[in-house]
Structures are given as structure tokens and as C-alpha cells.
Design an enzyme around this catalytic site. Structure first.
Site, short mmCIF file in Angstrom:
data_model
loop_
_atom_site.label_atom_id
_atom_site.label_comp_id
_atom_site.label_asym_id
_atom_site.label_seq_id
_atom_site.Cartn_x
_atom_site.Cartn_y
_atom_site.Cartn_z
N ASN A 6 1.56 3.03 -2.58
CA ASN A 6 0.83 3.98 -3.46
C ASN A 6 -0.39 4.54 -2.74
O ASN A 6 -0.70 5.72 -2.87
CB ASN A 6 0.43 3.29 -4.76
CG ASN A 6 1.58 3.24 -5.74
OD1 ASN A 6 1.94 4.25 -6.35
ND2 ASN A 6 2.19 2.07 -5.88
N HIS A 13 0.58 0.61 -13.41
CA HIS A 13 1.33 -0.58 -13.83
C HIS A 13 2.81 -0.21 -13.95
O HIS A 13 3.13 0.83 -14.55
CB HIS A 13 0.78 -1.08 -15.17
CG HIS A 13 1.48 -2.32 -15.64
ND1 HIS A 13 1.22 -3.56 -15.10
CD2 HIS A 13 2.46 -2.49 -16.55
CE1 HIS A 13 2.00 -4.45 -15.69
NE2 HIS A 13 2.76 -3.84 -16.57
N ASN A 30 -5.78 2.29 -12.85
CA ASN A 30 -4.74 1.37 -12.37
C ASN A 30 -3.36 1.98 -12.58
O ASN A 30 -3.19 2.87 -13.42
CB ASN A 30 -4.83 0.05 -13.15
CG ASN A 30 -3.86 -0.99 -12.63
OD1 ASN A 30 -3.65 -1.13 -11.42
ND2 ASN A 30 -3.23 -1.72 -13.54
N ILE A 47 -7.31 -10.24 -11.23
CA ILE A 47 -7.83 -9.92 -12.56
C ILE A 47 -9.34 -9.77 -12.43
O ILE A 47 -10.00 -10.60 -11.82
CB ILE A 47 -7.44 -11.03 -13.56
CG1 ILE A 47 -5.93 -10.97 -13.77
CG2 ILE A 47 -8.18 -10.85 -14.89
CD1 ILE A 47 -5.38 -12.07 -14.65
N LEU A 48 -9.86 -8.69 -12.98
CA LEU A 48 -11.28 -8.38 -12.83
C LEU A 48 -12.05 -8.87 -14.06
O LEU A 48 -11.56 -8.80 -15.19
CB LEU A 48 -11.45 -6.86 -12.65
CG LEU A 48 -10.77 -6.33 -11.38
CD1 LEU A 48 -10.57 -4.82 -11.46
CD2 LEU A 48 -11.59 -6.71 -10.14
N MET A 85 -3.98 -7.25 -6.73
CA MET A 85 -3.47 -8.36 -7.55
C MET A 85 -4.57 -9.35 -7.95
O MET A 85 -4.44 -10.56 -7.75
CB MET A 85 -2.34 -9.08 -6.80
CG MET A 85 -1.17 -8.18 -6.46
SD MET A 85 -0.44 -7.38 -7.90
CE MET A 85 0.46 -8.76 -8.58
N GLY A 145 0.80 -1.23 0.00
CA GLY A 145 0.00 0.00 0.00
C GLY A 145 0.83 1.28 0.00
O GLY A 145 0.36 2.31 0.49
C1 GRF Z 1 3.22 -1.18 -7.69
O1 GRF Z 1 4.48 -1.42 -8.24
C2 GRF Z 1 2.19 -1.06 -8.78
O2 GRF Z 1 2.69 -0.56 -9.97
C3 GRF Z 1 1.75 -2.48 -8.98
O3 GRF Z 1 1.78 -3.04 -7.70
C4 GRF Z 1 2.72 -2.35 -6.87
C5 GRF Z 1 2.01 -1.93 -5.63
O4 GRF Z 1 2.87 -1.43 -4.65
N1 GRF Z 1 0.47 -2.51 -9.62
P1 GRF Z 1 2.28 -0.82 -3.30
O5 GRF Z 1 1.40 -1.89 -2.65
O6 GRF Z 1 1.49 0.39 -3.64
O7 GRF Z 1 3.47 -0.51 -2.47
#
Ligand code: GRF
Length: 220
Positions: free
Chosen positions: A21, A116, A114, A99-100, A97, A19
Site C-alpha cells: 500500500n 482495513h 487506516n 494497536i494505538l 500492526m 508495504g
Molecule cells: C493490508 O491488507 C491492509 O488492509 C492491512 O494490512 C495489509 C498491509 O499490506 N491493514 P501491505 O503491507 O500494504 O502490503
């Protein structure tokens, strides 16, 4: 005081892990860089550290364990119900993580965002840093994009780009990409919340008149 203060955008953030992000987005809301509030965090894993981050920020959390559902449509239906309950303007996938199903994606089209860790359309799927290194790429990055039914193929909104260094390893590259993500995700959400970009006719359409699907570029 003005008599019309625009409501903050409501964000529902979906996570599966650390988390970081989510943390960057909560910090941007808290620091008023984003005119938004995270109204709900949903994780498919009870041990996701992002849940602790949300709880520390007094944000409501829900765990929806995919293993307790017979199939993907069942899980997605329960997830959609949880999302509907919090009436979000945007549903922010931040390391979620799963797939929807196409039905789920269609239901929230234009609101589902999203991030990526690659310069899409390069390297959809997993192991993006290793693949960029193996290919000898001189640049690597991350993409914030609208989610469409095909995984990691939706219209890009913002791309963050950095140079691959001669002695980069998967771990060093991953760490720098993460830092880049923490900049571009709040930035992209700000663009969306301000209405600078929207999802229309299966494209990312910009209010400034540029060609569709031409993402903002941020270089670190
Ligand atoms: C990130 O690298 C994002 O691009 C990918 O999953 C990771 C999530 O990291 N989809 P965090 O849980 O936000 O630290």
C-alpha cells in the site's frame, strides 16, 4: 507560472510489513495522481520490506522497535515525537500492526487514516478473508477510515467492494483485496487532500452535503 501553487500534502506512512500500500501511495504521488509527498516512513519492525521500498524512492525511514519500550504509552510517545518532527498533514497507517493508545489517537484525530481489509463494520480485527468466506459472503472488500480510539470502528471514507467467486480461497481473495486496496487508498487520500471529506464531530463529513459517514464506493 502562477504565483500561488498549493503546497503538496505531507504524508507520514506507518508500516510493519511488505508495504505494498505504501508503494501504491508513493506511485500515486510520483505519477502526480496525488498532490502529496511521502515525507517519512516509520516501521516498528526493522525487517519490514516497506523500508526497502521507501529507501529505493529516497524517502527517509525510521525504525521504532516496540520491543524496546516498557509499555504501549512509552512506544506511542516516541512515535508521536517522530511524527511531530515531520509535520505531516496525514498519518497513513498502511499495514501498521500495532494497536494505538487512546491518547495517541486523540492527539492526531482527523489526521490518522487506516485501511482495513473488510467492509467495516463487518469483521474488525484479524483473519477477515477467512471470516468472509466462512460466512458465505457474496461480497467482500476493504475500507479506508478515520482512526478513532476503538480499533477498526472509525468513520469510513471509501469502501472498495468485489464479488467473492465460487472457487475463492483465502489466498485468492486476499490477493484481489490487496489490488483493490492499492486503488482505494490513493483515491481516499486524494479526497482528503482536496478537502472533499474531513473529520468533524466524530463523523466523516463530506463537502458535497451527503449524509455523514456515507463512504464513496468503488467496485472492481
Ligand atoms: C493490508 O491488507 C491492509 O488492509 C492491512 O494490512 C495489509 C498491509 O499490506 N491493514 P501491505 O503491507 O500494504 O502490503
Amino acid at each position: 507560472m502562477t504565483d500561488h501553487v498549493q503546497q503538496k500534502a505531507r504524508l507520514c506512512v506507518l508500516i510493519s510489513g511488505s508495504g505494498s500500500n505504501l508503494q501504491a501511495i508513493m506511485d500515486a504521488c510520483h505519477g502526480h495522481m496525488l498532490h502529496a509527498e511521502v515525507v517519512q516512513v516509520i516501521s516498528n519492525r526493522a525487517d519490514a520490506y516497506g523500508l526497502t521500498r521507501a529507501q529505493q524512492a529516497q524517502i527517509p525511514t525510521e525504525v521504532l522497535n516496540h520491543k524496546t519500550f516498557a509499555d504501549r504509552p512509552g512506544f506511542d510517545a516516541a512515535l508521536a515525537d517522530l511524527i511531530d518532527r515531520c509535520q505531516p498533514d496525514f498519518i497513513v497507517l498502511a499495514g501498521f500492526m500495532r494497536i494505538l493508545t487512546p491518547g495517541f489517537v486523540e492527539r492526531f484525530l482527523g489526521k490518522l487514516i487506516n485501511i482495513h481489509p473488510s467492509l467495516l463494520p463487518k469483521y474488525p480485527g484479524l483473519d477477515t478473508h477467512a471470516r468472509a468466506l466462512a460466512a458465505g459472503d457474496r461480497e467482500h472488500g476493504a475500507t479506508v477510515h478515520f482512526v478513532t480510539p476503538t480499533v477498526d470502528a472509525g468513520p469510513p471514507i471509501v469502501q472498495g467492494i468485489l464479488n467473492v467467486l465460487p472457487d475463492d480461497s483465502v489466498d485468492s481473495l486476499k490477493a484481489r483485496i490487496h489490488q483493490l486496496e492499492h486503488v482505494i487508498y490513493p483515491y481516499a487520500l486524494d479526497r482528503l487532500i482536496k478537502g472533499n471529506v474531513r473529520y468533524r464531530h466524530q463523523q466523516a463529513q463530506w463537502a458535497d452535503g451527503r449524509a455523514d459517514n456515507t463512504p464513496d464506493i468503488i467496485r472492481l
